[in-house]
Design a protein around this motif. Structure first.
Motif, PDB file in Angstrom:
ATOM      1  N   ARG A  20       0.800  -1.234   0.000  1.00  0.00           N
ATOM      2  CA  ARG A  20       0.000   0.000   0.000  1.00  0.00           C
ATOM      3  C   ARG A  20       0.831   1.282   0.000  1.00  0.00           C
ATOM      4  NH1 ARG A  20      -5.726  -1.103  -0.213  1.00  0.00           N
ATOM      5  NH2 ARG A  20      -5.586  -3.255  -0.890  1.00  0.00           N
ATOM      6  N   ILE A  21       2.110   1.197   0.414  1.00  0.00           N
ATOM      7  CA  ILE A  21       2.943   2.406   0.343  1.00  0.00           C
ATOM      8  C   ILE A  21       3.621   2.515  -1.023  1.00  0.00           C
ATOM      9  CG2 ILE A  21       3.363   2.524   2.835  1.00  0.00           C
ATOM     10  CD1 ILE A  21       6.158   1.396   2.347  1.00  0.00           C
ATOM     11  N   GLY A  22       3.381   1.531  -1.889  1.00  0.00           N
ATOM     12  CA  GLY A  22       3.963   1.580  -3.230  1.00  0.00           C
ATOM     13  C   GLY A  22       5.292   0.848  -3.347  1.00  0.00           C
ATOM     14  N   ALA A  23       5.719   0.168  -2.267  1.00  0.00           N
ATOM     15  CA  ALA A  23       7.048  -0.462  -2.301  1.00  0.00           C
ATOM     16  C   ALA A  23       7.103  -1.707  -3.185  1.00  0.00           C
ATOM     17  CB  ALA A  23       7.510  -0.810  -0.886  1.00  0.00           C
ATOM     18  N   ASN A  25       5.914  -1.701  -6.139  1.00  0.00           N
ATOM     19  CA  ASN A  25       6.045  -1.180  -7.499  1.00  0.00           C
ATOM     20  C   ASN A  25       7.430  -0.546  -7.635  1.00  0.00           C
ATOM     21  OD1 ASN A  25       5.956   0.219  -9.899  1.00  0.00           O
ATOM     22  ND2 ASN A  25       3.871   0.986  -9.594  1.00  0.00           N
ATOM     23  N   PRO A  26       8.314  -1.128  -8.467  1.00  0.00           N
ATOM     24  CA  PRO A  26       9.687  -0.627  -8.543  1.00  0.00           C
ATOM     25  C   PRO A  26       9.758   0.857  -8.895  1.00  0.00           C
ATOM     26  CG  PRO A  26       9.349  -2.487 -10.067  1.00  0.00           C
ATOM     27  CD  PRO A  26       8.046  -2.254  -9.365  1.00  0.00           C
ATOM     28  N   LYS A  27       8.715   1.371  -9.509  1.00  0.00           N
ATOM     29  CA  LYS A  27       8.690   2.786  -9.905  1.00  0.00           C
ATOM     30  C   LYS A  27       9.015   3.714  -8.738  1.00  0.00           C
ATOM     31  CE  LYS A  27       4.654   4.971 -10.333  1.00  0.00           C
ATOM     32  NZ  LYS A  27       3.351   5.364 -10.918  1.00  0.00           N
ATOM     33  N   TYR A  28       8.418   3.438  -7.568  1.00  0.00           N
ATOM     34  CA  TYR A  28       8.597   4.360  -6.444  1.00  0.00           C
ATOM     35  C   TYR A  28      10.014   4.341  -5.897  1.00  0.00           C
ATOM     36  CZ  TYR A  28       3.599   5.125  -6.610  1.00  0.00           C
ATOM     37  OH  TYR A  28       2.342   5.466  -7.029  1.00  0.00           O
ATOM     38  N   ALA A  29      10.622   3.134  -5.838  1.00  0.00           N
ATOM     39  CA  ALA A  29      12.002   3.058  -5.348  1.00  0.00           C
ATOM     40  C   ALA A  29      12.944   3.723  -6.348  1.00  0.00           C
ATOM     41  CB  ALA A  29      12.396   1.604  -5.122  1.00  0.00           C
ATOM     42  N   LEU A  30      12.703   3.501  -7.647  1.00  0.00           N
ATOM     43  CA  LEU A  30      13.579   4.078  -8.673  1.00  0.00           C
ATOM     44  C   LEU A  30      13.484   5.601  -8.679  1.00  0.00           C
ATOM     45  CD1 LEU A  30      12.963   1.486 -11.528  1.00  0.00           C
ATOM     46  CD2 LEU A  30      15.026   1.774 -10.134  1.00  0.00           C
ATOM     47  N   LYS A  31      12.256   6.120  -8.537  1.00  0.00           N
ATOM     48  CA  LYS A  31      12.105   7.580  -8.520  1.00  0.00           C
ATOM     49  C   LYS A  31      12.660   8.188  -7.244  1.00  0.00           C
ATOM     50  CE  LYS A  31       8.380   8.212 -11.735  1.00  0.00           C
ATOM     51  NZ  LYS A  31       7.085   8.880 -11.940  1.00  0.00           N
ATOM     52  N   GLY A  99      11.228  -7.164  -3.454  1.00  0.00           N
ATOM     53  CA  GLY A  99      11.294  -8.051  -4.618  1.00  0.00           C
ATOM     54  C   GLY A  99      10.423  -9.286  -4.409  1.00  0.00           C
ATOM     55  N   LEU A 100      10.530  -9.899  -3.231  1.00  0.00           N
ATOM     56  CA  LEU A 100       9.700 -11.071  -2.911  1.00  0.00           C
ATOM     57  C   LEU A 100       8.225 -10.680  -2.931  1.00  0.00           C
ATOM     58  CD1 LEU A 100      11.800 -12.522   0.066  1.00  0.00           C
ATOM     59  CD2 LEU A 100      11.362 -13.697  -2.103  1.00  0.00           C
ATOM     60  N   SER A 101       7.907  -9.523  -2.335  1.00  0.00           N
ATOM     61  CA  SER A 101       6.514  -9.079  -2.287  1.00  0.00           C
ATOM     62  C   SER A 101       5.991  -8.743  -3.683  1.00  0.00           C
ATOM     63  CB  SER A 101       6.386  -7.850  -1.376  1.00  0.00           C
ATOM     64  OG  SER A 101       6.787  -8.173  -0.064  1.00  0.00           O
ATOM     65  N   ALA A 102       6.840  -8.125  -4.501  1.00  0.00           N
ATOM     66  CA  ALA A 102       6.428  -7.771  -5.860  1.00  0.00           C
ATOM     67  C   ALA A 102       6.124  -9.025  -6.681  1.00  0.00           C
ATOM     68  CB  ALA A 102       7.515  -6.942  -6.545  1.00  0.00           C
ATOM     69  N   ALA A 103       6.948 -10.062  -6.503  1.00  0.00           N
ATOM     70  CA  ALA A 103       6.686 -11.322  -7.214  1.00  0.00           C
ATOM     71  C   ALA A 103       5.328 -11.873  -6.801  1.00  0.00           C
ATOM     72  CB  ALA A 103       7.790 -12.334  -6.915  1.00  0.00           C
ATOM     73  N   ALA A 104       5.017 -11.741  -5.506  1.00  0.00           N
ATOM     74  CA  ALA A 104       3.739 -12.250  -5.007  1.00  0.00           C
ATOM     75  C   ALA A 104       2.557 -11.474  -5.589  1.00  0.00           C
ATOM     76  CB  ALA A 104       3.706 -12.180  -3.478  1.00  0.00           C
ATOM     77  N   THR A 105       2.772 -10.215  -5.997  1.00  0.00           N
ATOM     78  CA  THR A 105       1.683  -9.444  -6.597  1.00  0.00           C
ATOM     79  C   THR A 105       1.544  -9.735  -8.094  1.00  0.00           C
ATOM     80  OG1 THR A 105       2.997  -7.492  -7.198  1.00  0.00           O
ATOM     81  CG2 THR A 105       2.098  -7.544  -4.964  1.00  0.00           C
ATOM     82  N   GLY A 106       2.396 -10.592  -8.632  1.00  0.00           N
ATOM     83  CA  GLY A 106       2.249 -10.999 -10.033  1.00  0.00           C
ATOM     84  C   GLY A 106       3.264 -10.400 -10.987  1.00  0.00           C
ATOM     85  N   ARG A 107       4.300  -9.764 -10.467  1.00  0.00           N
ATOM     86  CA  ARG A 107       5.323  -9.189 -11.355  1.00  0.00           C
ATOM     87  C   ARG A 107       6.318 -10.278 -11.765  1.00  0.00           C
ATOM     88  NH1 ARG A 107       5.430  -3.694 -11.813  1.00  0.00           N
ATOM     89  NH2 ARG A 107       3.954  -2.630 -10.464  1.00  0.00           N
ATOM     90  N   LYS A 108       6.409 -10.518 -13.065  1.00  0.00           N
ATOM     91  CA  LYS A 108       7.264 -11.609 -13.561  1.00  0.00           C
ATOM     92  C   LYS A 108       8.744 -11.269 -13.447  1.00  0.00           C
ATOM     93  CE  LYS A 108       3.974 -12.556 -17.127  1.00  0.00           C
ATOM     94  NZ  LYS A 108       3.842 -12.367 -18.566  1.00  0.00           N
TER      95      LYS A 108
ATOM     96  N   LYS B   6       2.286  10.192   4.994  1.00  0.00           N
ATOM     97  CA  LYS B   6       2.030  10.301   6.437  1.00  0.00           C
ATOM     98  C   LYS B   6       1.335   9.047   6.962  1.00  0.00           C
ATOM     99  CE  LYS B   6       1.801  15.316   6.517  1.00  0.00           C
ATOM    100  NZ  LYS B   6       0.882  16.455   6.427  1.00  0.00           N
ATOM    101  N   THR B   7       0.257   8.640   6.306  1.00  0.00           N
ATOM    102  CA  THR B   7      -0.454   7.439   6.744  1.00  0.00           C
ATOM    103  C   THR B   7       0.443   6.208   6.572  1.00  0.00           C
ATOM    104  OG1 THR B   7      -2.461   8.474   5.917  1.00  0.00           O
ATOM    105  CG2 THR B   7      -2.602   6.143   6.457  1.00  0.00           C
ATOM    106  N   GLY B   8       1.054   6.100   5.398  1.00  0.00           N
ATOM    107  CA  GLY B   8       1.909   4.943   5.111  1.00  0.00           C
ATOM    108  C   GLY B   8       3.085   4.857   6.064  1.00  0.00           C
TER     109      GLY B   8
END
Lengths: 200, 184
Positions: A20-23, A25-31, A99-108, B6-8
């Protein structure tokens, strides 16, 4: 059995929050690393700050068992390993947990990340004796060191005599302050060579 | 869809706090070693052996700290391994409930496509190589983003600061060089 239930509850909550924090999705870490969107950086800093303040305040109030802390050893390999992880993180957008969590969400692509990770762990297992012989695993700062002396622990401190719990709260508040102070981005998408640098 | 910082941040902080309050600080990367140990022991049962005092392994890393890793690989139903499986399940459920990862995003994130093109092979190969260097580095460091950076910094560990300095010190310049194109 209780510990297994706790593993399921806390681990499950961790996975949900990471997603839910976007972690995942690699996009957020890369940005975050490219300094074009600091949303995840602000989230992480706030989390560290909140957890630190609550943990040390809880210890001072006698609500949190100091013995549950687990400080890791300091040695040169920590920094070198950090550089290696940072390199891969900046290329893929994944770190071990995400990475483990992203795989679990369906990212190949994350499945390939996991396969590479398993091989990397195996390579470390195979080279451990050699790595140890180079001396990069030799303790620094007295080993499992903290910034200041934490009451009720035997951890060596960088600043002996300073109260570790109060220092922990102050540092935690510092992380929270940085989370609030950081802008949403340092570098504009049109100007990747901006002069702004992160505070830390 | 993504929580505000903030929430996250508060929720993430609460999870790390709950872990220390109830069990021990969160860590993930060790479980790659445990998974390897399980696989190796399944292929070659003499890889991990039970001794009078506990467990040991023919591999020096598995055998270190009185066979702590060997023991966990022999008994996968332990806190840290189940924690990581539960983390994956939690992420899967959360993702499913918000509609899941769709279409081309499943193969590679859009930000990669914008910068490096549409080749799945290229993204998969780089992800594999990235996974290798990340987990090798995490094991050399003795922890990863969760164990060293999050759990370490919250406990005021010197090792947490060393790791964070390395990870961002390499990560920021490399990502700035590689990901010049992004929608902001």
């Amino acid at each position: 059995m209780t510990t297994i239930i706790l593993a399921i509850v806390i681990g499950g909550a961790f996975g949900v929050v990471l997603d839910r924090i976007g972690a995942t999705n690699p996009k957020y870490a890369l940005k975050m690393l490219a300094l074009t969107n600091l949303h995840l950086m602000k989230t992480i800093l706030l989390a560290i700050g909140v957890a630190a303040v609550a943990m040390f305040a809880g210890q001072m109030a006698g609500l949190i068992e100091v013995g549950h802390m687990s400080v890791k050893s300091a040695y040169l390999g920590v920094f070198i390993g950090g550089l290696m992880l940072g390199t891969g993180w900046a290329v893929t957008g994944y770190c071990p947990g995400t990475g483990l969590s992203a795989a679990a969400t369906g990212r190949k692509d994350a499945l390939f990340f996991i396969a590479g990770g398993l091989l990397g762990a195996a390579a470390y297992m195979a080279s451990y004796s050699w790595v140890k012989s180079t001396g990069v695993l030799d303790s620094m700062f007295g080993g499992k060191a903290t910034v200041a002396t934490i009451p009720g622990t035997n951890y060596p401190a960088l600043f002996e005599g300073l109260p570790g719990d109060i220092v922990g709260i102050v540092l935690g508040l510092g992380f929270i302050a940085i989370a609030f102070a950081l802008p949403n981005k340092f570098v504009g998408s049109k100007e990747p060579h901006g002069n702004a640098q992160p505070a830390k | 869809m993504t929580l505000s910082w903030k929430t996250g941040g508060i929720l993430l902080g609460m999870v790390f706090l709950a872990a220390v309050l109830l069990v021990k600080p969160i860590g993930v990367s060790t479980q790659f070693v445990i998974a390897d140990g399980i696989i190796a022991d399944a292929i070659s049962p003499s890889f991990i052996t039970e001794t009078e005092e506990g467990y040991t392994s023919t591999n020096a890393y598995m055998a270190k700290s009185n066979g702590k890793y060997a023991k966990n690989a022999s008994n996968p139903l332990n806190y840290s391994f189940v924690f990581v499986i539960a983390m994956m399940a939690g992420a899967a459920i959360s993702s499913f409930l918000r509609g899941g990862v769709k279409g081309g995003e499943k193969t590679m994130p859009n930000i990669w496509r914008e910068n490096f093109g549409d080749s799945a092979l290229k993204r998969f190969a780089v992800s594999f190589a990235g996974g290798f260097i990340i987990v090798f580095g995490a094991r050399l460091a003795g922890g990863c983003t969760s164990g060293h950076m999050m759990s370490g910094l919250m406990q005021t560990s010197i090792s947490g600061y060393m790791f964070t300095l390395g990870a961002f010190g390499a990560g920021i310049p490399i990502a700035m060089m590689l990901y010049k194109k992004s929608e902001g």
